[in-house]
Write a protein that holds these residues in place. Structure first.
Motif, PDB file in Angstrom:
ATOM      1  N   THR A 219      35.114 -34.446   1.690  1.00 38.71           N
ATOM      2  CA  THR A 219      36.245 -33.575   2.029  1.00 38.71           C
ATOM      3  C   THR A 219      36.252 -33.242   3.506  1.00 38.71           C
ATOM      4  OG1 THR A 219      36.345 -32.600  -0.187  1.00 38.71           O
ATOM      5  CG2 THR A 219      37.290 -31.309   1.618  1.00 38.71           C
ATOM      6  N   THR A 220      35.072 -32.889   4.041  1.00 40.45           N
ATOM      7  CA  THR A 220      34.980 -32.556   5.461  1.00 40.45           C
ATOM      8  C   THR A 220      35.357 -33.759   6.326  1.00 40.45           C
ATOM      9  OG1 THR A 220      33.255 -30.902   5.056  1.00 40.45           O
ATOM     10  CG2 THR A 220      33.454 -31.754   7.296  1.00 40.45           C
ATOM     11  N   LYS A 221      34.833 -34.932   5.994  1.00 43.39           N
ATOM     12  CA  LYS A 221      35.159 -36.138   6.765  1.00 43.39           C
ATOM     13  C   LYS A 221      36.655 -36.416   6.735  1.00 43.39           C
ATOM     14  CE  LYS A 221      30.718 -38.512   6.125  1.00 43.39           C
ATOM     15  NZ  LYS A 221      30.037 -39.669   5.489  1.00 43.39           N
ATOM     16  N   SER A 222      37.261 -36.259   5.561  1.00 39.46           N
ATOM     17  CA  SER A 222      38.691 -36.515   5.413  1.00 39.46           C
ATOM     18  C   SER A 222      39.513 -35.530   6.232  1.00 39.46           C
ATOM     19  CB  SER A 222      39.083 -36.429   3.932  1.00 39.46           C
ATOM     20  OG  SER A 222      40.475 -36.570   3.767  1.00 39.46           O
ATOM     21  N   GLN A 223      39.105 -34.254   6.243  1.00 45.82           N
ATOM     22  CA  GLN A 223      39.840 -33.245   6.995  1.00 45.82           C
ATOM     23  C   GLN A 223      39.723 -33.475   8.497  1.00 45.82           C
ATOM     24  OE1 GLN A 223      38.005 -29.822   5.174  1.00 45.82           O
ATOM     25  NE2 GLN A 223      39.711 -29.517   3.763  1.00 45.82           N
ATOM     26  N   ILE A 224      38.533 -33.828   8.965  1.00 46.09           N
ATOM     27  CA  ILE A 224      38.359 -34.109  10.397  1.00 46.09           C
ATOM     28  C   ILE A 224      39.194 -35.326  10.797  1.00 46.09           C
ATOM     29  CG2 ILE A 224      36.717 -34.867  12.153  1.00 46.09           C
ATOM     30  CD1 ILE A 224      34.598 -33.144  10.788  1.00 46.09           C
ATOM     31  N   LYS A 225      39.204 -36.354   9.963  1.00 47.21           N
ATOM     32  CA  LYS A 225      40.008 -37.549  10.246  1.00 47.21           C
ATOM     33  C   LYS A 225      41.485 -37.187  10.329  1.00 47.21           C
ATOM     34  CE  LYS A 225      40.875 -42.247   8.576  1.00 47.21           C
ATOM     35  NZ  LYS A 225      40.547 -43.252   7.520  1.00 47.21           N
ATOM     36  N   SER A 226      41.933 -36.330   9.420  1.00 47.62           N
ATOM     37  CA  SER A 226      43.335 -35.902   9.410  1.00 47.62           C
ATOM     38  C   SER A 226      43.666 -35.092  10.662  1.00 47.62           C
ATOM     39  CB  SER A 226      43.617 -35.060   8.160  1.00 47.62           C
ATOM     40  OG  SER A 226      44.931 -34.547   8.168  1.00 47.62           O
ATOM     41  N   ILE A 227      42.740 -34.218  11.080  1.00 47.27           N
ATOM     42  CA  ILE A 227      42.947 -33.404  12.284  1.00 47.27           C
ATOM     43  C   ILE A 227      43.079 -34.299  13.511  1.00 47.27           C
ATOM     44  CG2 ILE A 227      41.820 -31.771  13.843  1.00 47.27           C
ATOM     45  CD1 ILE A 227      40.558 -30.512  11.298  1.00 47.27           C
ATOM     46  N   LEU A 228      42.188 -35.277  13.627  1.00 45.59           N
ATOM     47  CA  LEU A 228      42.233 -36.196  14.778  1.00 45.59           C
ATOM     48  C   LEU A 228      43.578 -36.912  14.834  1.00 45.59           C
ATOM     49  CD1 LEU A 228      38.639 -37.762  14.610  1.00 45.59           C
ATOM     50  CD2 LEU A 228      39.447 -35.965  16.150  1.00 45.59           C
ATOM     51  N   HIS A 229      44.064 -37.328  13.680  1.00 44.35           N
ATOM     52  CA  HIS A 229      45.346 -38.030  13.632  1.00 44.35           C
ATOM     53  C   HIS A 229      46.494 -37.111  14.049  1.00 44.35           C
ATOM     54  CE1 HIS A 229      48.557 -40.653  12.261  1.00 44.35           C
ATOM     55  NE2 HIS A 229      49.023 -39.654  11.519  1.00 44.35           N
ATOM     56  N   LYS A 230      46.513 -35.898  13.504  1.00 39.87           N
ATOM     57  CA  LYS A 230      47.626 -34.976  13.771  1.00 39.87           C
ATOM     58  C   LYS A 230      47.637 -34.485  15.216  1.00 39.87           C
ATOM     59  CE  LYS A 230      47.965 -33.362   8.978  1.00 39.87           C
ATOM     60  NZ  LYS A 230      47.769 -32.223   8.036  1.00 39.87           N
ATOM     61  N   LEU A 231      46.459 -34.382  15.841  1.00 38.74           N
ATOM     62  CA  LEU A 231      46.383 -33.931  17.234  1.00 38.74           C
ATOM     63  C   LEU A 231      46.285 -35.092  18.214  1.00 38.74           C
ATOM     64  CD1 LEU A 231      44.072 -30.776  16.961  1.00 38.74           C
ATOM     65  CD2 LEU A 231      46.546 -30.879  17.188  1.00 38.74           C
ATOM     66  N   GLU A 232      46.434 -36.304  17.677  1.00 40.58           N
ATOM     67  CA  GLU A 232      46.436 -37.517  18.497  1.00 40.58           C
ATOM     68  C   GLU A 232      45.163 -37.617  19.333  1.00 40.58           C
ATOM     69  OE1 GLU A 232      50.080 -37.374  20.706  1.00 40.58           O
ATOM     70  OE2 GLU A 232      51.308 -37.843  18.953  1.00 40.58           O
ATOM     71  N   CYS A 233      44.018 -37.425  18.677  1.00 40.23           N
ATOM     72  CA  CYS A 233      42.712 -37.524  19.332  1.00 40.23           C
ATOM     73  C   CYS A 233      41.986 -38.768  18.843  1.00 40.23           C
ATOM     74  CB  CYS A 233      41.872 -36.272  19.044  1.00 40.23           C
ATOM     75  SG  CYS A 233      42.559 -34.760  19.737  1.00 40.23           S
ATOM     76  N   LYS A 234      41.261 -39.424  19.730  1.00 45.52           N
ATOM     77  CA  LYS A 234      40.549 -40.635  19.372  1.00 45.52           C
ATOM     78  C   LYS A 234      39.235 -40.347  18.646  1.00 45.52           C
ATOM     79  CE  LYS A 234      42.457 -43.119  23.363  1.00 45.52           C
ATOM     80  NZ  LYS A 234      42.130 -43.846  24.636  1.00 45.52           N
ATOM     81  N   HIS A 235      38.611 -39.204  18.958  1.00 43.22           N
ATOM     82  CA  HIS A 235      37.332 -38.858  18.367  1.00 43.22           C
ATOM     83  C   HIS A 235      37.124 -37.355  18.515  1.00 43.22           C
ATOM     84  CE1 HIS A 235      36.303 -38.985  22.584  1.00 43.22           C
ATOM     85  NE2 HIS A 235      36.545 -40.306  22.615  1.00 43.22           N
ATOM     86  N   GLN A 236      36.002 -36.827  17.974  1.00 48.28           N
ATOM     87  CA  GLN A 236      35.762 -35.393  17.973  1.00 48.28           C
ATOM     88  C   GLN A 236      35.602 -34.826  19.380  1.00 48.28           C
ATOM     89  OE1 GLN A 236      33.283 -35.282  13.802  1.00 48.28           O
ATOM     90  NE2 GLN A 236      32.941 -33.614  15.214  1.00 48.28           N
ATOM     91  N   ASN A 237      34.970 -35.570  20.289  1.00 50.64           N
ATOM     92  CA  ASN A 237      34.827 -35.082  21.662  1.00 50.64           C
ATOM     93  C   ASN A 237      36.194 -34.905  22.329  1.00 50.64           C
ATOM     94  OD1 ASN A 237      32.060 -34.944  21.518  1.00 50.64           O
ATOM     95  ND2 ASN A 237      31.719 -36.951  22.446  1.00 50.64           N
ATOM     96  N   HIS A 238      37.093 -35.836  22.028  1.00 51.38           N
ATOM     97  CA  HIS A 238      38.456 -35.721  22.546  1.00 51.38           C
ATOM     98  C   HIS A 238      39.118 -34.461  21.980  1.00 51.38           C
ATOM     99  CE1 HIS A 238      42.646 -37.784  23.137  1.00 51.38           C
ATOM    100  NE2 HIS A 238      42.454 -36.763  23.957  1.00 51.38           N
ATOM    101  N   LEU A 239      38.904 -34.195  20.695  1.00 49.94           N
ATOM    102  CA  LEU A 239      39.456 -33.001  20.052  1.00 49.94           C
ATOM    103  C   LEU A 239      38.916 -31.732  20.707  1.00 49.94           C
ATOM    104  CD1 LEU A 239      40.900 -31.432  17.771  1.00 49.94           C
ATOM    105  CD2 LEU A 239      38.852 -31.803  16.376  1.00 49.94           C
ATOM    106  N   LEU A 240      37.599 -31.670  20.905  1.00 46.34           N
ATOM    107  CA  LEU A 240      36.993 -30.477  21.493  1.00 46.34           C
ATOM    108  C   LEU A 240      37.474 -30.261  22.923  1.00 46.34           C
ATOM    109  CD1 LEU A 240      33.360 -30.756  20.099  1.00 46.34           C
ATOM    110  CD2 LEU A 240      35.146 -29.165  19.381  1.00 46.34           C
ATOM    111  N   HIS A 241      37.699 -31.356  23.643  1.00 48.80           N
ATOM    112  CA  HIS A 241      38.234 -31.228  25.006  1.00 48.80           C
ATOM    113  C   HIS A 241      39.602 -30.550  24.961  1.00 48.80           C
ATOM    114  CE1 HIS A 241      39.189 -32.197  29.166  1.00 48.80           C
ATOM    115  NE2 HIS A 241      40.340 -32.701  28.738  1.00 48.80           N
ATOM    116  N   LYS A 242      40.429 -30.952  24.010  1.00 44.12           N
ATOM    117  CA  LYS A 242      41.741 -30.319  23.881  1.00 44.12           C
ATOM    118  C   LYS A 242      41.618 -28.851  23.497  1.00 44.12           C
ATOM    119  CE  LYS A 242      45.162 -33.890  22.934  1.00 44.12           C
ATOM    120  NZ  LYS A 242      46.315 -34.250  22.086  1.00 44.12           N
ATOM    121  N   VAL A 243      40.685 -28.576  22.584  1.00 45.17           N
ATOM    122  CA  VAL A 243      40.494 -27.205  22.124  1.00 45.17           C
ATOM    123  C   VAL A 243      40.136 -26.288  23.287  1.00 45.17           C
ATOM    124  CG1 VAL A 243      38.929 -25.705  20.805  1.00 45.17           C
ATOM    125  CG2 VAL A 243      39.898 -27.745  19.732  1.00 45.17           C
TER     126      VAL A 243
END
Length: 249
Positions: A219-243
């Motif tokens: 569930t956690t993996k699926s939610q993180i994957k969905s978040i990356l897609h919706k925020l147009e991020c390539k990976h978690q580091n990209h997501l955290l940079h945006k955050v």
């Protein structure tokens, strides 16, 4: 301050953190000399429908009990004797020679292998219960341990109700949005996904988020994957940079 109040204060300070609550449960177990310590909040007797905090028990054994919790003769006998709200020594309540269920006696008890247990539950609302259960593999618990755990059982009810209520609200609405930069979270994010972003921004990794939220790794993996897609991020580091550079309420 008595021991029960001390433990409640520590639980309050732990907030909704699964890991921190596990530490408090471990401390309670050490204080009464338990080898295995478990606090369960949710729908009984199915452990998969609630929150399990524990110490001293390996995950495979916990999962074994979860699969067979509805066959727990001790739990059934406890309910039939109207003992709700009372911490009792299970093996004294129902001696082994009076257990007629051969599978439970020969298979389940042998697999779990504990010899002495202090356990009890009380109802929190129409659907949820609070369960405390502590076990030893060899010598019995000291008499004062039962009194300590009874005091804890009584004092724990308001905290348990608060924990479940807050968890339900967080699951439905998510956490308070972070305040940084200029990024607007899209409306397509679910409350759960917003909570995952909050936890990632606080330094939790995937496994810690899984334990904190009481969900599966998938569930956690699926939610993180969905978040990356919706925020147009390539990976978690990209997501955290945006955050940390762009996110606002």
């Amino acid at each position: 301050m008595n021991r029960a109040d001390y433990w409640i204060r520590n639980l309050i300070e732990a907030g909704q953190s699964h890991l921190d609550i596990n530490h408090v449960v471990a401390d309670i177990g050490r204080s009464v000399g338990a080898d295995v310590s478990i606090l369960f909040l949710g729908s009984s007797p199915k452990l998969s429908l609630g929150h399990v905090f524990h110490a001293g028990i390996e995950q495979p054994l916990l999962e074994y009990y979860e699969r067979h919790s509805q066959s727990d003769v001790y739990l059934r006998h406890y309910s039939q004797q109207n003992l709700q709200g009372t911490i009792v020594p299970l093996q004294t309540m129902l001696p082994l020679n009076k257990i007629t269920d051969e599978w439970f006696r020969d298979e389940m008890l042998r697999t779990i292998a504990v010899k002495h247990s202090l356990s009890g539950y009380c109802r929190l609302n129409k659907s949820d219960v609070q369960v405390l259960t502590f076990h030893r593999y060899s010598s019995p618990f000291k008499p004062e341990c039962q009194l300590q755990l009874q005091q804890l059982m009584d004092a724990l009810v308001p905290w348990s109700q608060y924990y479940l209520s807050k968890q339900q609200l967080m699951n439905k609405f998510g956490t308070i949005p972070l305040q940084h930069g200029s990024l607007q979270l899209p409306d397509t994010l679910t409350p759960a996904e917003r909570q995952v972003i909050q936890l990632l921004s606080r330094g939790y990794d995937g496994s810690e988020i899984t334990q904190f939220r009481g969900v599966s790794k998938e569930t956690t993996k699926s939610q993180i994957k969905s978040i990356l897609h919706k925020l147009e991020c390539k990976h978690q580091n990209h997501l955290l940079h945006k955050v940390y550079t762009e996110l606002v309420t």
